[in-house]
Design an enzyme around this catalytic site. Structure first.
Site, PDB file in Angstrom:
ATOM      1  N   GLY A  47     -14.320 -51.680  41.947  1.00  0.00           N
ATOM      2  CA  GLY A  47     -15.686 -52.369  41.472  1.00  0.00           C
ATOM      3  C   GLY A  47     -16.637 -51.832  41.779  1.00  0.00           C
ATOM      4  CB  SER A  49     -15.404 -46.970  41.530  1.00  0.00           C
ATOM      5  OG  SER A  49     -15.505 -46.295  43.207  1.00  0.00           O
ATOM      6  CG  PHE A  57      -5.803 -49.916  40.802  1.00  0.00           C
ATOM      7  CD1 PHE A  57      -5.367 -49.293  39.776  1.00  0.00           C
ATOM      8  CD2 PHE A  57      -7.208 -49.698  41.192  1.00  0.00           C
ATOM      9  CE1 PHE A  57      -5.042 -47.707  41.051  1.00  0.00           C
ATOM     10  CE2 PHE A  57      -7.191 -48.571  41.335  1.00  0.00           C
ATOM     11  CZ  PHE A  57      -6.279 -47.747  42.032  1.00  0.00           C
ATOM     12  CD  GLN A 128      -8.864 -53.354  48.597  1.00  0.00           C
ATOM     13  OE1 GLN A 128      -9.458 -53.772  47.114  1.00  0.00           O
ATOM     14  NE2 GLN A 128      -7.829 -53.523  49.644  1.00  0.00           N
ATOM     15  CB  ILE A 130      -8.178 -43.246  46.210  1.00  0.00           C
ATOM     16  CG1 ILE A 130      -7.739 -43.656  45.066  1.00  0.00           C
ATOM     17  CG2 ILE A 130      -6.781 -44.101  47.454  1.00  0.00           C
ATOM     18  CD1 ILE A 130      -6.303 -43.476  44.815  1.00  0.00           C
ATOM     19  CG  ASP A 131     -13.519 -43.198  44.422  1.00  0.00           C
ATOM     20  OD1 ASP A 131     -14.344 -43.479  45.342  1.00  0.00           O
ATOM     21  OD2 ASP A 131     -13.908 -44.765  43.166  1.00  0.00           O
ATOM     22  CG  HIS A 148      -5.266 -48.906  49.856  1.00  0.00           C
ATOM     23  ND1 HIS A 148      -6.606 -49.582  48.828  1.00  0.00           N
ATOM     24  CD2 HIS A 148      -4.763 -49.342  50.710  1.00  0.00           C
ATOM     25  CE1 HIS A 148      -5.216 -50.663  49.102  1.00  0.00           C
ATOM     26  NE2 HIS A 148      -5.100 -50.555  50.200  1.00  0.00           N
ATOM     27  CB  CYS A 156       4.625 -32.514  53.222  1.00  0.00           C
ATOM     28  SG  CYS A 156       6.687 -32.190  52.940  1.00  0.00           S
ATOM     29  CB  CYS A 183      10.618 -28.292  54.325  1.00  0.00           C
ATOM     30  SG  CYS A 183       9.335 -30.472  53.704  1.00  0.00           S
TER      31      CYS A 183
END
Length: 208
Positions: A47, A49, A57, A128, A130-131, A148, A156, A183
């Site tokens: 909220g 952002s 979401f 929460q 991720i921005d 999060h 990786c 890998c």
């Protein structure tokens, strides 16, 4: 049982003391300005952002999950599902290109946190999101817990070797899938997907 008996779990419960005049932002500000708040914890989510232009979401019709039909997903949350990602990483990287740090600016709400910190009032800020907008305000990383994860680092998913996000970002912007030179595993930002554990720092700070 007598009609005067206390409800289960409420026997000898200490009555709550009201500390705010009422449930408004103004009352919170008044309480802080009066010097009564010493260790403030900020807990934030999507909220804060939305004013920066980032979709939340789950809002029907306007949320991020409502806008994922173009990715042809079996279900909206699959874009952040680690098992789906292993089989089909393309939808996440296409979405990541839209959410990439640098495309959005922090809001006044984000700048409220470093303001509290400068006054030695902020104990910790949990988010929460991720921005990385909290980071862009200059907030001290020791005061921030990204529950999060975020785009700040990458690793990786197979050998867990860390990789510079600048390299990952360059690959994403070019429409390429970044793979580990060691890998050949998929390299993704350290965002917590469904099926993954929350960041170690979150668990550590929750105990603190």
């Amino acid at each position: 049982m007598s009609s005067k008996s206390s409800p289960k779990g409420k026997k000898n419960q200490t009555p709550r003391t009201r500390i705010l005049k009422d449930n408004t932002i103004e009352s919170v500000a008044e309480y802080i300005n009066a010097g009564k708040a010493k260790n403030i914890i900020v807990m934030s989510g999507a909220g804060i952002s939305t004013a920066a232009g980032i979709k939340d979401f789950r809002s029907p019709g306007t949320g991020l999950y409502s806008d994922l039909a173009k990715y042809n997903l079996p279900y909206p949350e699959a874009v952040f599902d680690i098992c789906f990602f292993r089989d089909n990483p393309d939808p996440f990287y296409r979405l990541a290109k839209e959410l990439m740090p640098g495309n959005y600016r922090p809001t006044l709400t984000h700048y409220f946190m470093p303001m509290l910190a400068k006054r030695d009032l902020l104990l910790r800020a949990y988010t929460q999101n991720i921005d990385m907008l909290e980071r862009l305000t200059g907030l001290d990383g020791d005061l921030l817990v990204e529950a999060h994860g975020s785009f700040a680092s990458s690793e990786c998913i197979d050998c867990y070797v860390n990789h510079e996000f600048a390299w990952v970002k360059k690959s994403i912007l070019k429409g390429e899938v970044p793979r580990c030179p060691s890998c050949k595993g998929l390299v993704k930002p350290t965002i917590t997907f469904f099926g993954e554990d929350l960041p170690e720092r979150f668990g550590r700070m929750a105990v603190v």
